[in-house]
Write an enzyme that holds these catalytic residues in place. Structure first.
Site, short mmCIF file in Angstrom:
data_model
loop_
_atom_site.label_atom_id
_atom_site.label_comp_id
_atom_site.label_asym_id
_atom_site.label_seq_id
_atom_site.Cartn_x
_atom_site.Cartn_y
_atom_site.Cartn_z
CG ASP A 13 -1.77 -1.26 1.29
OD1 ASP A 13 -2.29 -1.69 0.24
OD2 ASP A 13 -1.85 -1.85 2.38
CE LYS A 16 3.37 -2.46 -4.36
NZ LYS A 16 2.86 -2.10 -3.02
N GLY A 40 -4.15 -4.46 -4.24
CA GLY A 40 -5.14 -3.48 -4.65
C GLY A 40 -4.40 -2.22 -5.04
CG HIS A 41 -1.60 -2.00 -7.50
ND1 HIS A 41 -0.81 -2.70 -8.37
CD2 HIS A 41 -1.14 -2.28 -6.26
CE1 HIS A 41 0.10 -3.38 -7.68
NE2 HIS A 41 -0.09 -3.14 -6.40
CD GLN A 225 0.94 -8.84 -2.33
OE1 GLN A 225 1.71 -9.50 -2.99
NE2 GLN A 225 -0.30 -8.61 -2.71
P1 IMP Z 1 -2.34 -12.94 1.98
O1 IMP Z 1 -1.39 -12.38 0.97
O2 IMP Z 1 -3.79 -12.71 1.62
O3 IMP Z 1 -2.07 -14.36 2.31
O4 IMP Z 1 -2.13 -12.12 3.35
C1 IMP Z 1 -0.92 -12.19 4.10
C2 IMP Z 1 -0.58 -10.84 4.72
O5 IMP Z 1 -0.24 -9.92 3.69
C3 IMP Z 1 -1.75 -10.20 5.47
O6 IMP Z 1 -1.22 -9.47 6.58
C4 IMP Z 1 -2.33 -9.22 4.48
O7 IMP Z 1 -3.02 -8.15 5.08
C5 IMP Z 1 -1.07 -8.76 3.76
N1 IMP Z 1 -1.30 -8.31 2.38
C6 IMP Z 1 -1.51 -9.08 1.30
N2 IMP Z 1 -1.66 -8.32 0.21
C7 IMP Z 1 -1.49 -7.05 0.60
C8 IMP Z 1 -1.49 -5.80 -0.09
O8 IMP Z 1 -1.62 -5.70 -1.32
N3 IMP Z 1 -1.28 -4.69 0.67
C9 IMP Z 1 -1.07 -4.75 2.02
N4 IMP Z 1 -1.06 -5.90 2.70
C10 IMP Z 1 -1.27 -7.03 2.00
#
Ligand code: IMP
Length: 426
Positions: A13, A16, A40-41, A225
């Site tokens: 977040d 990017k 989520g972009h 991420q």
């Molecule tokens: P997962 O990727 O859904 O398995 O989540 C694992 C961890 O990564 C959790 O703490 C999510 O909140 C975090 N996470 C996954 N994708 C994002 C993102 O795009 N932005 C921020 N945090 C993320």
């Protein structure tokens, strides 16, 4: 040839999407190399806001080819919805390509993510529940009949793979989680309906990427991420299941490390995190809420309020090293406009010892005491500023502090959501 990796310095977040969108103006190819629709972009063009989860941010530039490469995960339903939404708003997706080798998030992955999180109780990771962990687990466990994007074109093959997968998964779903089993035919119908729409985008992406690189095209590898959600370099186990770091771009796209020219490290002017896990510079409630309100810090994917805190120079320095950053894009500087004093973490103290890199053993992060330096705020709106020379001295000092902490030059500063609200520094 020029290949740039855009990578998040913190816990995702960082903004990017906007930086990729700006760089994509000059790019021939924008390629996502890992992750799925956990990302989520947000991209703002004029009055319009686009929220993308799977499709690379370059899709808003009609001359740019956009790819989901081998290292990504595709939920076909989400992809179909995203394509439809873009088409309805006048953005055809003819220039979209998806690797035949990208693994597919199936309905049983989403269910297993959900069930695993529930079962963890107070120890939950706080995943996005989009099926990311279970789908990557199948991939790395080398499940012989896991579904890949290339499988979506053939109904008979897809039906067989689903039946095989559910013969196993239903044992776990029923015996371990005491949940009712999934019906293979229903799962097939659900996936096949959208598979027919999306499978036409299937191709061998890494051949196209390598050809484009050899032909001297401009290529952006768009990370999702952030560095500290990386499976190896993040705050394990509170991480995602892929490799957001710049090295992940080589694995996910099929080019060698020597092909990468630039690594743009995207760093938010403060820190946020969604989900569980350590956040050393987390601010006290009132200050965190102020950052959350001004920065609209609510998840693009899940809507969850993000945890907010101060810029962490130790995290930034470590991210610059792990990613081999060549420049920093500093985002959301305007969110700090109203603050009289801005704390910046310049080091950690662990049991009386000062350290300047993130400890390798994530448990040690729980013991760190951030050492703050208080920077004076500029207390004026930056949203209209377009030149470095127009920035108030206190804002320039803040950017210079970021450069000093990262030991990498800042090349872009974002002072608002739109493309125009960007300061470029030579
Ligand atoms: P997962 O990727 O859904 O398995 O989540 C694992 C961890 O990564 C959790 O703490 C999510 O909140 C975090 N996470 C996954 N994708 C994002 C993102 O795009 N932005 C921020 N945090 C993320």
């Amino acid at each position: 040839m020029s290949i740039t990796v855009v990578v998040g310095a913190q816990w995702g977040d960082e903004g990017k999407g906007k930086i990729t969108d700006i760089l994509a103006e000059e790019a021939d190819l924008v390629v996502r190399y890992q992750g799925g629709n956990n990302a989520g972009h947000t991209v703002v063009v004029g009055e319009e806001e686009f929220k993308l989860h799977l499709i690379p941010s370059g899709i808003l530039h009609p001359d740019c080819t956009c790819m989901m490469a081998d290292g990504t995960l595709i939920d076909p339903q989400v992809l179909a919805e995203e394509i439809q939404q873009l088409q309805e708003r006048g953005h055809g997706c003819e220039n979209l390509r998806v690797s035949c080798n990208a693994h597919v998030i199936m309905p049983y992955h989403r269910l297993l993510d959900e069930l695993a999180e529930e079962a963890r109780g107070s120890k939950s990771i706080g995943t996005t529940r989009r099926g990311i962990g279970p789908a990557y687990t199948d991939k790395t466990a080398r499940m012989p009949r896991a579904v890949r994007f290339g499988d979506l074109a053939d109904a008979g093959r897809l039906r067989g793979l689903i039946a095989d997968q559910l013969a196993q998964k239903n044992v776990i779903i029923q015996e371990l989680y005491e949940h009712s089993p999934l019906d293979p035919e229903e799962v097939f119908e659900e996936v096949w309906t959208v598979a027919q729409t999306v499978s036409k985008y299937t191709t061998d992406t890494h051949k196209i990427i390598q050809d484009a690189a050899r032909a001297g095209k401009q290529i952006i590898f768009e990370g999702a991420q952030g560095t500290f959600l990386d499976l190896d370099y993040g705050t394990y186990p509170f991480v995602t299941s892929s490799h957001p770091v710049a090295g992940g771009a080589c694995l996910g796209t099929g080019v060698g490390p020597t092909a990468i020219d630039e690594v743009t490290l995207v760093c938010k002017a403060y820190t946020t995190r969604v989900g569980a896990g350590i956040l050393p510079t987390e601010a006290a409630d009132e200050a965190a809420q102020q950052l959350r309100d001004r920065g609209a810090e609510y998840g693009t994917t899940t809507g969850r309020p993000r945890r907010c805190g101060w810029l962490d120079g130790v995290v930034l320095r470590s991210a610059a090293l792990i990613n081999g950053a060549t420049s920093v894009a500093l985002t959301k500087l305007d969110v700090l406009d109203t603050l009289p004093i801005i704390p910046v973490c310049v080091g950690y103290e662990i049991e009386g010892v000062l350290v300047d890199t993130v400890p390798a053993w994530a448990d040690d992060l729980g013991k760190v005491r951030p050492v703050y330096e208080e920077m004076p705020g500029w207390q004026q709106a930056l949203g209209q500023v377009r030149q470095w020379s127009e920035l108030p001295p206190a804002a320039r000092a803040y950017v210079e502090k970021v450069e000093a902490l990262a030991a990498v030059p800042v090349s872009m500063i974002s002072v608002g959501a739109s493309r125009q609200q960007t300061i470029f520094i030579d």
